[in-house]
Scaffold this motif. Structure first.
Motif, PDB file in Angstrom:
ATOM      1  N   LEU A   9      29.255 -17.408 -63.272  1.00  0.00           N
ATOM      2  CA  LEU A   9      29.345 -16.879 -61.920  1.00  0.00           C
ATOM      3  C   LEU A   9      30.132 -15.672 -62.396  1.00  0.00           C
ATOM      4  CD1 LEU A   9      28.419 -20.324 -61.016  1.00  0.00           C
ATOM      5  CD2 LEU A   9      28.414 -18.849 -58.850  1.00  0.00           C
ATOM      6  N   LYS A  30      21.001 -13.891 -60.334  1.00  0.00           N
ATOM      7  CA  LYS A  30      20.068 -15.122 -60.757  1.00  0.00           C
ATOM      8  C   LYS A  30      18.900 -14.583 -60.632  1.00  0.00           C
ATOM      9  CE  LYS A  30      21.990 -16.748 -63.131  1.00  0.00           C
ATOM     10  NZ  LYS A  30      22.794 -16.647 -64.750  1.00  0.00           N
ATOM     11  N   GLY A  66      26.983 -24.447 -61.773  1.00  0.00           N
ATOM     12  CA  GLY A  66      28.014 -23.398 -62.485  1.00  0.00           C
ATOM     13  C   GLY A  66      29.322 -22.673 -62.064  1.00  0.00           C
ATOM     14  N   ARG A 163      22.641 -18.213 -69.615  1.00  0.00           N
ATOM     15  CA  ARG A 163      22.605 -19.832 -69.678  1.00  0.00           C
ATOM     16  C   ARG A 163      22.463 -19.974 -70.641  1.00  0.00           C
ATOM     17  NH1 ARG A 163      18.026 -19.650 -70.611  1.00  0.00           N
ATOM     18  NH2 ARG A 163      15.789 -19.572 -69.489  1.00  0.00           N
TER      19      ARG A 163
END
Length: 200
Positions: A9, A30, A66, A163
């Motif tokens: 993040l 996202k 996260g 990610r």
């Protein structure tokens, strides 16, 4: 099967994820992309919502992890997925991430958090909406400003943006390490949204 989606993040304001009334929602950020001037449905929320690559949150244990400033910020087991239209039709009312309204079947940016400069850029709104789905969890750990360094997680973390997805034994090992920090306490965000604007 256990699956783990891990990402970094850029801010932790209480907006995305939004934790309220013992429910974590990931309704903005996202999301999708804009390519050649057109919205493309993609991103973490979309991938989980449409069960891409056979990863099915209704059958498998799907988790999202996260990281904020390299620290473990939150871990959420996906317990439900609904469309943004469903979420912003009625469900979002009173929550911090309630920044869209459903008007004639279309999502429109309302004025909640407008003065705080949260997602007021049209391209950001397009990307949000292209994410199509809202991830919900009533089984999560959110540490906020009490985020912790975990060496194991750092070894598996994505280097910068983007990610990573893990499954099987690797996912289980990372999740088990995170579970050690489940304290059932309410933690405050690092920079609460009313004090600092997110995603300008």
């Amino acid at each position: 099967m256990k699956y783990l989606f891990m990402y970094r993040l850029t801010s932790d304001t209480g907006f995305a994820p939004c934790v309220d009334k013992r429910l974590l929602s990931l309704a903005c950020c996202k999301g999708g992309q804009i390519r050649n001037g057109k919205a493309v449905k993609t991103g973490l929320r979309y991938e989980i919502g449409c069960k891409r690559n056979g990863i099915d949150y209704s059958k498998d244990d799907v988790y999202i992890l996260g990281l904020y400033r390299g620290k473990f910020l939150y871990l959420a087991r996906v317990t439900d997925v609904i469309t943004m239209t469903e979420y912003y039709g009625t469900f979002s009312k009173g929550r911090l991430d309630d920044i869209y309204s459903l008007i004639n079947g279309h999502l429109v940016r309302n004025h909640n958090l407008w003065n705080e400069s949260v997602h007021i850029d049209e391209e950001q709104n397009i990307r949000d909406i292209a994410g199509e789905y809202v991830i919900l969890s009533d089984d999560f750990i959110y540490l906020g400003k009490d985020a912790v360094d975990i060496e194991l997680i750092k070894r598996y973390a994505p280097p910068f943006r983007g990610r990573k997805i893990y499954d099987g034994k690797t996912a289980e090992k990372i999740i088990a390490e995170c579970m050690k920090y489940k304290d059932n306490k309410i933690h405050k965000p690092n920079t609460p949204i009313r004090k600092r604007a997110c995603c300008k």
